[in-house]
Design a protein around this motif. Structure first.
Motif, PDB file in Angstrom:
ATOM      1  N   GLU B 277       0.833  -1.202   0.000  1.00  0.00           N
ATOM      2  CA  GLU B 277       0.000   0.000   0.000  1.00  0.00           C
ATOM      3  C   GLU B 277       0.869   1.254   0.000  1.00  0.00           C
ATOM      4  OE1 GLU B 277      -0.496  -2.724   1.872  1.00  0.00           O
ATOM      5  OE2 GLU B 277      -2.266  -3.377   0.778  1.00  0.00           O
ATOM      6  N   SER B 669      -4.871  -0.955 -18.854  1.00  0.00           N
ATOM      7  CA  SER B 669      -5.585  -1.096 -17.591  1.00  0.00           C
ATOM      8  C   SER B 669      -4.961  -0.400 -16.399  1.00  0.00           C
ATOM      9  CB  SER B 669      -5.737  -2.590 -17.260  1.00  0.00           C
ATOM     10  OG  SER B 669      -4.474  -3.201 -17.177  1.00  0.00           O
ATOM     11  N   GLN B 671      -3.559   2.423 -14.059  1.00  0.00           N
ATOM     12  CA  GLN B 671      -3.482   3.864 -13.847  1.00  0.00           C
ATOM     13  C   GLN B 671      -3.730   4.147 -12.373  1.00  0.00           C
ATOM     14  OE1 GLN B 671      -6.685   6.173 -15.634  1.00  0.00           O
ATOM     15  NE2 GLN B 671      -7.985   4.379 -15.724  1.00  0.00           N
ATOM     16  N   VAL B 673      -5.760   6.159  -9.805  1.00  0.00           N
ATOM     17  CA  VAL B 673      -6.961   6.976  -9.697  1.00  0.00           C
ATOM     18  C   VAL B 673      -6.688   7.995  -8.602  1.00  0.00           C
ATOM     19  CG1 VAL B 673      -9.444   6.957  -9.340  1.00  0.00           C
ATOM     20  CG2 VAL B 673      -8.312   4.957 -10.344  1.00  0.00           C
ATOM     21  N   ASN B 681      -6.362   4.118  -5.470  1.00  0.00           N
ATOM     22  CA  ASN B 681      -6.238   2.662  -5.661  1.00  0.00           C
ATOM     23  C   ASN B 681      -4.852   2.201  -5.197  1.00  0.00           C
ATOM     24  OD1 ASN B 681      -5.240   4.148  -7.852  1.00  0.00           O
ATOM     25  ND2 ASN B 681      -5.546   2.488  -9.305  1.00  0.00           N
ATOM     26  N   THR B 683      -4.156  -0.978  -3.819  1.00  0.00           N
ATOM     27  CA  THR B 683      -3.947  -2.423  -3.746  1.00  0.00           C
ATOM     28  C   THR B 683      -4.005  -2.973  -5.161  1.00  0.00           C
ATOM     29  OG1 THR B 683      -6.273  -3.033  -3.685  1.00  0.00           O
ATOM     30  CG2 THR B 683      -5.254  -2.508  -1.571  1.00  0.00           C
ATOM     31  N   PHE B 684      -3.524  -4.197  -5.312  1.00  0.00           N
ATOM     32  CA  PHE B 684      -3.574  -4.818  -6.634  1.00  0.00           C
ATOM     33  C   PHE B 684      -4.997  -5.203  -7.028  1.00  0.00           C
ATOM     34  CE2 PHE B 684       1.115  -5.965  -6.421  1.00  0.00           C
ATOM     35  CZ  PHE B 684       1.445  -5.008  -7.368  1.00  0.00           C
ATOM     36  N   LEU B 685      -5.927  -5.119  -6.092  1.00  0.00           N
ATOM     37  CA  LEU B 685      -7.320  -5.324  -6.471  1.00  0.00           C
ATOM     38  C   LEU B 685      -7.768  -4.192  -7.387  1.00  0.00           C
ATOM     39  CD1 LEU B 685      -9.769  -7.126  -6.038  1.00  0.00           C
ATOM     40  CD2 LEU B 685     -10.371  -5.709  -4.066  1.00  0.00           C
ATOM     41  N   ASP B 686      -7.350  -2.993  -7.047  1.00  0.00           N
ATOM     42  CA  ASP B 686      -7.827  -1.835  -7.801  1.00  0.00           C
ATOM     43  C   ASP B 686      -6.757  -1.188  -8.667  1.00  0.00           C
ATOM     44  OD1 ASP B 686     -10.531  -1.846  -7.061  1.00  0.00           O
ATOM     45  OD2 ASP B 686      -9.986  -1.104  -5.079  1.00  0.00           O
ATOM     46  N   TYR B 687      -5.512  -1.551  -8.459  1.00  0.00           N
ATOM     47  CA  TYR B 687      -4.479  -1.136  -9.397  1.00  0.00           C
ATOM     48  C   TYR B 687      -4.352  -2.281 -10.394  1.00  0.00           C
ATOM     49  CZ  TYR B 687      -0.340   0.470 -11.632  1.00  0.00           C
ATOM     50  OH  TYR B 687       0.525   0.883 -12.611  1.00  0.00           O
ATOM     51  N   LYS B 688      -4.831  -2.037 -11.611  1.00  0.00           N
ATOM     52  CA  LYS B 688      -5.111  -3.158 -12.510  1.00  0.00           C
ATOM     53  C   LYS B 688      -3.889  -3.574 -13.319  1.00  0.00           C
ATOM     54  CE  LYS B 688      -9.552  -3.010 -11.516  1.00  0.00           C
ATOM     55  NZ  LYS B 688     -10.146  -4.039 -10.691  1.00  0.00           N
ATOM     56  N   ASN B 691      -2.349  -9.831 -15.276  1.00  0.00           N
ATOM     57  CA  ASN B 691      -1.714 -11.007 -14.688  1.00  0.00           C
ATOM     58  C   ASN B 691      -1.570 -12.109 -15.733  1.00  0.00           C
ATOM     59  OD1 ASN B 691      -4.350 -11.970 -14.810  1.00  0.00           O
ATOM     60  ND2 ASN B 691      -4.781 -11.173 -12.769  1.00  0.00           N
ATOM     61  N   THR B 747      -9.041   2.838 -21.999  1.00  0.00           N
ATOM     62  CA  THR B 747     -10.017   2.118 -21.171  1.00  0.00           C
ATOM     63  C   THR B 747     -11.285   1.839 -21.983  1.00  0.00           C
ATOM     64  OG1 THR B 747     -10.982   4.182 -20.423  1.00  0.00           O
ATOM     65  CG2 THR B 747      -9.213   3.258 -19.074  1.00  0.00           C
ATOM     66  N   PRO B 748     -12.072   0.848 -21.553  1.00  0.00           N
ATOM     67  CA  PRO B 748     -13.345   0.585 -22.234  1.00  0.00           C
ATOM     68  C   PRO B 748     -14.211   1.836 -22.328  1.00  0.00           C
ATOM     69  CG  PRO B 748     -12.850  -1.179 -20.699  1.00  0.00           C
ATOM     70  CD  PRO B 748     -11.800  -0.127 -20.490  1.00  0.00           C
ATOM     71  N   GLU B 749     -14.189   2.637 -21.276  1.00  0.00           N
ATOM     72  CA  GLU B 749     -15.033   3.835 -21.296  1.00  0.00           C
ATOM     73  C   GLU B 749     -14.604   4.797 -22.395  1.00  0.00           C
ATOM     74  OE1 GLU B 749     -16.102   5.550 -17.571  1.00  0.00           O
ATOM     75  OE2 GLU B 749     -15.865   3.650 -16.496  1.00  0.00           O
TER      76      GLU B 749
END
Ligand code: FAD
Lengths: 295, 758
Positions: B277, B669, B671, B673, B681, B683-688, B691, B747-749
């Protein structure tokens, strides 16, 4: 992070587990796979004084598929076991798919379907399908057992209807009605292994091509996995045409209240609810039609 | 050098550290435990910009188990930074003196008997801040009246760099087609698997030994000495096994200073280990940039002029920003022949975690812009993207006026090969929506020439000690941080001396034991520079041993002496020779017991300002795009690249795969935030980060070139490959959908917005 300090109890019966929870008080936590719980402790989001591990309780990991009673998934049945179970794959294929699409190999080998539900994340990958199929949870507690429909179980992010001392011992899914079809579609930002930014699970029931029942549950777009009842109503009693599916999907999207967070913006989520609902409803219709022709 | 006689070079020699790492036996800094060791923890600023009014450490210091608490008031008032040649750029204190400049700026440190106590003590330090308005992007930082981050830079521009050659105005006037774009690229994390960690020990004479997860032991040694007011030789820095760096571990860092300082104060070893973190929230990152680029072409696609202006969003301190500012201008001029070129790079302070060196060091950003613009120009001029590149491609012997000479260049061959293996021409014709191919290219440096650290030693050095049992001991300060340089240096030495890998003992990256000096692992310098130093030392050993064999067999002076299979002998007459060990014994006798030792070194000279050698390559990506969700799936990557002689194909392949993984993340993916100065972000959950399951299959070809300045013809393969992936994917997305991304990540967006669907 410094190691957290807590007592650790691994009871061998449900009664012992309930007793441990009652004795431990409010800072006692149940643990199944620990893949949510331990992470939260490490991140200092939870400070339990005692952890009660359920994995030593014999039989709690049972999975049974029964024509009459439906599907029962015990509290410690692993995501990997549910994903691989032959009976589930045959009769509840979407339940198996959702479990198999949760997290990665390592987490599926530790984590459980029931843990995924009890964690009550709005994005829990197993919730939408199970809710769509009318699942109920069996609960054991200090004042005996009770059951409740899964769609009343979720109260908010991380909050369930469980009272102090209660544990979920199983989730039960009734036998799929004749002419039913199910599907689950989810989206995340990072390819295959990721928490969903949006998920849509559905079950529809067709009589010839008339829709007689429909449930659409949207994940990650409200404080809890959410039923979009207006969209469901639009389908019931009608022929499930592509046009109708698109309209219902749009309505489902309007019923949700997604937020912008680090995973996706609200406007993207809104849009994706519609896209995924179209895909899920189309797939579910196909499954229902396939089942009725193979009869 | 006849290639066919090589026994180790060009072979898939397994990594010498592979087994230790796979079995968990490799010792990293955090594995080190010393008797009486204390655990350190840093208190960091919760505010992006504030004046420190007071710090009260009394409660923390009085806690049982707390052995030491320090703040900026306790340490020497000495700034540090890697650009020692220009002391004005050295803008950091180990602990904040009177101001904090980003969320995470280090304010105080604690050493305690265990981690829990250290953490608890940190929470008992009370800091009174006066919050100041902050600046969180380049525009805000450059606005008139903007808050000033460092008083020494009233404009918030800490350093700039200009390059100009050719007549740029005339160039644009003579162009048929001029294209002007602004690109923005974002920050990403090094995301090395091993978070930073170090252990410092002080001996009774006050000398410091520091084990630290670093790419640059020598730089850490020197800067630790200056910040502690100590002599360099009183500080020993040892690099244990390191789990990756990618540019994020090449400076002196506050925990290294605090460990050493508190070890000296307490007389007990002190360890710091950062959490993931901390790394994600406060760590170094790749520079976000705003890149204005204007290029002029003739109608036939010939380049005429380029005008490049880059703002680097540097965050709160210079870190390695000056080098990125410097190099970005060079990367902007690479790959193609620009008859006229102008560059202005400006490094801007903001109240965010400092950006620094990161794999590619300015190239991924600059080349995303340059390669995307090249693809736009190809589209608008109606020329195939590979064709327009072939038309302008650099070739061996090209010169960047006053900057560099390209001594070997396999770019044209790379373009042709990647076109062939990817089936480009056929795939490019496919206009099916949702599927496309695109190309991106790169050139990169093999180490830097510009001596910003102002080292007084050779850039790389090696010592070889030969023994009469047929073994040698190689000592080198080069730092293997996971890239495999220990293996490659041993390969070079073993090949040269005709020995086996297992005949070589290696002592590396210990500033008290290995020869002065080595600037460290960055800029893809190690294989070329340390490799040359090893070769130099090995050749000196060979010279002595050849003399011994020559004397022993009374050989005619015209004889060549061969070194193979552990033997030294007259070429063509294997019986006139002896084992390597016997030859060493012979030399040792002639010098009455003095061991046979040789030193080698390498410093680039007469090689311009940038690098002694340049790598080149081209990459094609094929993608499918879901035009309803905007999701991009990379189906396959093809790469053809020129890294000179391939010393170890398996190692090069590993670098390529790692680069594709990083490139994917950069393109699609990864970046940060941010909310103002706060990273959300962490953690690796939200830092994409992509893998293993996200990795596309790939195919690659190494172009056979020989770099005269490189050891055995080799040049870099570690960083250049980090650049082409993003522009290749961006172009493939354009080919698939018509959406052109000029603002990473894709990004998809953004795809949906670009398609008018959101
Ligand atoms: C790397 C990674 C990736 C992940 N990816 C996904 C993903 O893609 N999709 C997804 O939905 N989730 C994902 N998760 C979250 C998590 O793995 C799942 O939610 C998992 O199913 C949790 O199961 P568990 O058995 O580990 O739960 P635990 O961590 O043991 O428990 C979770 C919570 O439920 C409570 N609990 C558990 N069992 C019971 C019970 N029987 N009665 C009462 N309370 C109980 C616990 O007290 C705790 O609060 C991921 C996690 C990680 C670490």
């Amino acid at each position: 992070m410094p190691a957290a300090q807590f007592d650790y109890i691994a009871p061998t019966t449900v009664d012992e587990a309930v007793a441990a929870l009652v004795n431990g008080g409010k800072d006692t936590r149940v643990m199944a796979g620990g893949t949510d719980l331990i992470v939260k402790i490490r991140h200092r989001m939870l400070f339990p004084t005692c952890i009660v591990n359920l994995k030593r309780i014999a039989g709690l990991d049972a999975i049974s598929v029964d024509k009459k009673n439906g599907l029962t998934i015990g509290a410690t049945a692993l995501l990997a076991d549910v994903a691989a179970n032959k009976g589930i794959r045959r009769h509840y294929p979407t339940v198996a798919e959702a479990a198999g699409a949760t997290a990665n190999v390592q987490v599926r080998n530790m984590g459980t379907v029931v843990g995924n539900l009890c964690n009550a994340s709005p994005s829990a990958d197993n919730a939408p399908t199970l809710m769509a199929m009318g699942a109920t949870v069996d609960i054991a507690g200090p004042s005996g057992g009770r059951s409740m429909p899964l769609d009343q179980f979720f109260q908010g992010p991380g909050v369930t209807a469980l009272e102090t001392g209660e544990i979920v011992i199983a989730v039960r899914v009734p036998p799929p009605p004749a002419g039913s079809g199910t599907a689950y579609h989810s989206l995340s930002q990072r390819g295959k292994l990721d928490c969903s930014a949006v998920g849509v699970g559905t079950m529809i029931v067709l009589n010839d091509d008339q829709c007689t029942d429909a449930r659409i549950i949207v994940g990650a777009c409200a404080p809890v996995p959410m039923r979009t009842r207006a969209a469901e109503k639009m389908l019931i009693g009608k022929r499930m045409t592509d046009t109708l599916i698109r309209q219902a999907a749009q309505t489902a999207s309007e019923e949700t209240s997604p937020i912008t967070d680090v995973r996706a913006s609200a406007s993207y989520r809104w849009k994706m609810v519609a896209v995924l609902a179209i895909r899920a409803l189309t797939d579910a219709r196909q499954m229902a039609l396939r089942k009725s022709t193979s009869k | 050098m006849p290639m066919e006689t090589k026994t180790l070079i060009g072979k898939d020699v397994p990594r010498t550290d592979g087994r230790a790492k796979a079995t968990g036996q490799a010792i990293y800094a955090d594995d080190i435990k010393l008797p009486g060791m204390l655990y350190g923890k840093l208190l960091r600023s919760p505010l992006p910009h504030a004046r420190i009014l007071s710090i009260d450490t009394r409660r923390a210091a009085a806690m049982p188990g707390v052995r030491c608490v320090i703040t900026g008031q306790d340490i020497p008032r000495v700034t540090y930074g890697n650009w020692r040649l220009f002391p004005g750029t050295q803008d950091e204190y180990a602990l904040a003196m009177d101001k904090v400049r980003f969320i995470g700026d280090e304010v105080a440190a604690v050493a305690a008997v265990d981690r829990e106590t250290a953490q608890a003590a940190i929470e008992q330090i009370y800091v009174e801040y006066e919050e100041l308005p902050g600046v969180f992007d380049v525009d805000a930082s450059l606005a008139t009246g903007a808050p000033v981050v460092h008083d020494t830079s009233p404009t918030n521009i800490s350093i700039d760099r200009k390059i100009a050659y050719g007549d740029i105005e005339a160039g644009f006037a003579a162009s048929d087609y001029v294209r002007e774009d602004t690109f923005t690229v974002h920050a990403v994390s090094h995301a090395y698997m091993e978070p930073c960690a170090c252990v410092a020990q002080s001996d009774l004479d006050g000398r410091i030994t520091l084990w630290t997860s670093t790419q640059t032991p020598y730089i850490v040694q020197c800067l630790l000495a200056s910040t502690m007011n100590m002599r360099e030789n009183d500080i020993r820095v040892i690099k244990p096994a390191v789990g990756g760096g990618f540019g994020g571990k090449m400076e002196l860092r506050p925990w290294e200073f605090c460990a050493a300082f508190m070890a000296r104060k307490t007389g007990r070893p002190v360890k710091f280990t950062l959490t993931r973190e901390e790394e994600l929230a406060f760590g170094r990152r790749r520079h976000p940039m705003t890149i204005h680029s204007k290029v002029g072409f003739k109608n036939d696609g010939t380049l005429v002029a380029k005008d490049l202006h880059i703002y680097l969003d540097g965050g709160a301190y210079n870190a390695m920003g000056p080098t990125a500012t410097f190099l970005s201008g060079n990367f902007g001029a690479m790959l193609y022949r620009y008859p006229s070129y102008r560059y202005l790079g400006e490094h801007v302070y903001t109240n965010k975690p400092p950006a620094s060196a990161m794999r590619g060091f300015g190239a991924p950003q600059t080349l995303f812009a340059a390669e995307t613009q090249m693809n736009i120009a190809a589209e608008e001029l109606g020329i195939d993207p590979i064709q327009i590149r072939l038309k302008n491609a650099m070739v061996s012997g090209d010169e960047l006026p006053g900057v560099a000479t390209i001594s070997s260049c396999g770019f044209v061959e790379s373009l042709k090969e990647v076109r062939r293996i990817s089936g480009w021409s056929r795939k490019r014709k496919n206009l099916k929506t949702g599927r496309g191919v695109g190309i991106g290219c790169y050139s990169f440096i093999s180490g830097g020439v510009f001596n910003w650290f102002n080292t007084q030693y050779p850039f790389s050095a090696a010592e070889v000690r030969a023994f009469d049992d047929g073994t040698v001991h190689l000592l080198s300060m080069a730092s293997d941080i996971g890239q495999g340089s220990d293996t490659v240096l041993k390969q070079i030495l073993a090949e040269t001396l005709g020995l086996k890998m297992e005949d070589i003992r290696l002592t590396a990256a210990d500033t008290a034991m290995t020869p002065q000096a080595d600037l460290g692992t960055w800029g893809s310098r190690v294989t070329l520079m340390a490799g040359n130093a090893v070769l130099d030392a090995a050749n000196k050993i060979k010279e002595r041993l050849a003399g011994a064999v020559s004397a022993r067999y009374n050989l005619n002076v015209i004889f060549d002496i061969e070194f193979a299979d552990g033997r030294v002998y007259a070429a063509g007459k294997p019986d006139r020779g002896m084992t390597f060990g016997e030859a060493v014994a012979f030399v040792q006798k002639t010098q009455r017991g003095e061991p046979l030792v040789a030193r080698g070194s390498y410093t680039p000279r007469g090689k311009g300002l940038v690098s002694p050698a340049f790598s080149f390559g081209a990459q094609v990506a094929e993608v499918t795009v879901d035009t309803d969700t905007g999701q991009i799936q990379v189906e396959k990557m093809w790469t053809a690249h020129d890294c000179g002689t391939v010393l170890n194909p398996m190692a090069v392949e590993g670098q390529l795969e790692g680069s594709v993984q990083m490139g994917l993340g950069y393109a699609l993916s990864e970046q940060f935030v941010m909310d103002g100065g706060k990273t959300l972000n962490t953690t690796f959950l939200d830092y994409k980060m992509p893998n293993a399951a996200d990795m596309p299959p790939g195919e690659s070809v190494c172009i056979d070139t020989f770099e005269p300045e490189g050891p055995m013809g080799a040049k870099e393969a570690g960083e250049g490959l980090a650049s082409p992936t993003a522009p290749a994917i961006a172009e493939a997305v354009f080919h698939a959908t018509g959406y052109r991304c000029k603002d990473l990540p894709i990004t998809p967006e953004k795809v949906l917005k670009g398609l008018g669907k959101l």
